[in-house]
Design an enzyme around this catalytic site. Sequence first.
Site, short mmCIF file in Angstrom:
data_model
loop_
_atom_site.label_atom_id
_atom_site.label_comp_id
_atom_site.label_asym_id
_atom_site.label_seq_id
_atom_site.Cartn_x
_atom_site.Cartn_y
_atom_site.Cartn_z
N ARG A 112 -33.83 -78.07 -26.22
CA ARG A 112 -33.00 -78.59 -25.14
C ARG A 112 -33.01 -80.11 -25.15
NH1 ARG A 112 -36.36 -82.25 -22.33
NH2 ARG A 112 -38.11 -81.23 -21.32
N GLU A 211 -33.71 -80.96 -12.99
CA GLU A 211 -34.38 -82.27 -13.05
C GLU A 211 -33.44 -83.38 -13.52
OE1 GLU A 211 -38.33 -82.21 -14.72
OE2 GLU A 211 -38.07 -84.21 -15.55
N ARG A 215 -29.18 -80.10 -18.60
CA ARG A 215 -30.14 -79.72 -19.63
C ARG A 215 -29.33 -78.84 -20.58
NH1 ARG A 215 -35.87 -80.33 -18.59
NH2 ARG A 215 -35.96 -82.45 -17.81
N CYS A 257 -37.50 -88.31 -15.65
CA CYS A 257 -38.92 -88.47 -15.95
C CYS A 257 -39.08 -89.30 -17.22
CB CYS A 257 -39.55 -87.09 -16.14
SG CYS A 257 -41.30 -87.14 -16.57
N THR A 259 -41.12 -89.14 -19.49
CA THR A 259 -41.51 -88.36 -20.68
C THR A 259 -40.29 -87.87 -21.45
OG1 THR A 259 -41.53 -86.26 -19.47
CG2 THR A 259 -43.61 -87.47 -19.57
N ARG A 266 -36.72 -81.42 -26.17
CA ARG A 266 -37.92 -80.60 -26.31
C ARG A 266 -37.56 -79.40 -27.17
NH1 ARG A 266 -41.85 -76.93 -24.15
NH2 ARG A 266 -40.37 -75.84 -22.81
N ARG A 295 -47.88 -75.30 -24.06
CA ARG A 295 -47.57 -74.86 -22.68
C ARG A 295 -47.73 -73.35 -22.61
NH1 ARG A 295 -42.07 -78.09 -20.51
NH2 ARG A 295 -42.86 -80.16 -20.94
N GLU A 300 -43.27 -75.05 -17.89
CA GLU A 300 -44.28 -76.09 -17.66
C GLU A 300 -45.23 -75.68 -16.53
OE1 GLU A 300 -42.52 -79.73 -16.45
OE2 GLU A 300 -44.09 -80.88 -17.43
P1 ADP Z 1 -38.11 -77.69 -20.13
O1 ADP Z 1 -37.75 -77.04 -21.38
O2 ADP Z 1 -36.93 -78.20 -19.41
O3 ADP Z 1 -39.15 -78.74 -20.38
P2 ADP Z 1 -39.86 -75.55 -19.10
O4 ADP Z 1 -41.06 -75.84 -19.92
O5 ADP Z 1 -40.10 -75.32 -17.65
O6 ADP Z 1 -38.75 -76.67 -19.11
O7 ADP Z 1 -39.16 -74.27 -19.73
C1 ADP Z 1 -37.99 -73.75 -19.18
C2 ADP Z 1 -37.78 -72.29 -19.51
O8 ADP Z 1 -37.54 -72.15 -20.89
C3 ADP Z 1 -38.98 -71.42 -19.20
O9 ADP Z 1 -38.53 -70.17 -18.70
C4 ADP Z 1 -39.61 -71.21 -20.55
O10 ADP Z 1 -40.35 -70.01 -20.63
C5 ADP Z 1 -38.38 -71.16 -21.42
N1 ADP Z 1 -38.67 -71.46 -22.83
C6 ADP Z 1 -39.17 -72.60 -23.33
N2 ADP Z 1 -39.30 -72.51 -24.66
C7 ADP Z 1 -38.88 -71.27 -25.02
C8 ADP Z 1 -38.76 -70.57 -26.25
N3 ADP Z 1 -39.09 -71.14 -27.41
N4 ADP Z 1 -38.27 -69.32 -26.21
C9 ADP Z 1 -37.90 -68.74 -25.05
N5 ADP Z 1 -37.98 -69.35 -23.86
C10 ADP Z 1 -38.46 -70.60 -23.84
N1 ARG Z 2 -44.35 -84.92 -12.80
C1 ARG Z 2 -45.07 -83.91 -13.49
C2 ARG Z 2 -46.44 -84.44 -13.90
O1 ARG Z 2 -46.62 -85.64 -13.83
C3 ARG Z 2 -44.32 -83.43 -14.73
C4 ARG Z 2 -44.19 -84.45 -15.82
C5 ARG Z 2 -43.51 -84.01 -17.09
N2 ARG Z 2 -42.62 -82.92 -16.93
C6 ARG Z 2 -41.38 -82.98 -16.49
N3 ARG Z 2 -40.76 -81.85 -16.28
N4 ARG Z 2 -40.77 -84.09 -16.32
O2 ARG Z 2 -47.30 -83.69 -14.28
#
Ligand code: ADP
Ligand code: ARG
Length: 343
Positions: A112, A211, A215, A257, A259, A266, A295, A300
Amino acid sequence: MKNLNLLKDSKSLLSKYLTKKVFEELKNRTTKDGFKLENIINSGLENPDSGIGVYATDEECYKIFASLFDPIIEEYHGFKTTQKHKSNLNPDDLKWQNPDPKGEFIISTRIRVGRNLKNFPLGAGISKSQRDETEQKISETLNSFEGELGGKYYPLEGMGESDKNLLIKEHFLFKEGDRFLKSAGLNRDWATGRGIFHNYQKTFLVWINEEDALRIISMQKGGDIKEVFSRLSTAITKIQAKLPFAYNDHLGYITSCPTNLGTAMRASVHIRLPNLGADMKTFQQIADKYYVQIRGIHGEHSKSEGGIYDISNKRRLGVTEVQCVQDMIDGVTALIAKEKDLN
Ligand code: ADP
Ligand code: ARG
């Protein structure tokens, strides 16, 4: 502003870099849109367990509050203020070999990027009418797509509970009520202005106004990382042709953010690594060496289940999109090799 004593035991980067000197320098500053230090640090103050603890309210605040943001950005991405960001979305530049050709470890792949619209504040600063306007613009653009990327926009407001929960459970949709986002002001007026677009196969999806304003997501079962990246590259190029994104040469794509700055990318796999899961020290050492993050599988701040982890690139700024995906491929290749060794 909340009391800074809340940071007393916090290990966040906010707590590390909001020194007395920086606080004194920034405490009376305001961006053109009227945002102050308290808007930026509230999430870290209310959630002392934050890893980072700050969110930008608009592009300008990365400049106005640079003495807080810059060291955080440098520590997270290894990116210096003198550097410039660079982009490369060409999947053919990957050093590509499927790290799991027999499909024994990788369950699914997802890549993403975050994007925000030029000339609008970021989610923590946006007004309801501005947010509604962005939802309208973005969904209209996406609904005009045809072919593999063609699909439909589903607003969160009015979506049935069971449909919503299924989308979340199957990893397609964001969860509600993230406390870090809430404290940052990112959940105001929920669920108005938020929603998800996806194609029929649910391999191309766009979250609107979680966020970040967008995305943009490409995902599918299995470990064909190059195919997932190629679909994402095509989608980004098509969306970009219609919507101007917030971007500058130094920080790349501007995100809520720090990051996510730069590529805002990501690239992750859900991968079965039970042996490494039983030896977290070795697991973390390999992750650090290859710049990948571990993760849990429900997003997250979630936990692993059944020895399955989400492994993704950590650096996003000062490296190209190709390098982000390459970091993940190289990390995953090394992790699979170690997992086999531990058998
Ligand atoms: P972001 O990708 O925006 O950092 P999250 O870590 O919260 O946010 O992940 C968002 C959603 O995507 C969650 O439901 C997570 O389980 C799903 N997800 C992340 N990576 C994968 C993957 N490789 N395969 C399937 N689902 C995924
Ligand atoms: N604000 C949260 C922390 O400081 C998340 C930081 C990174 N993740 C994000 N979705 N922006 O732990």
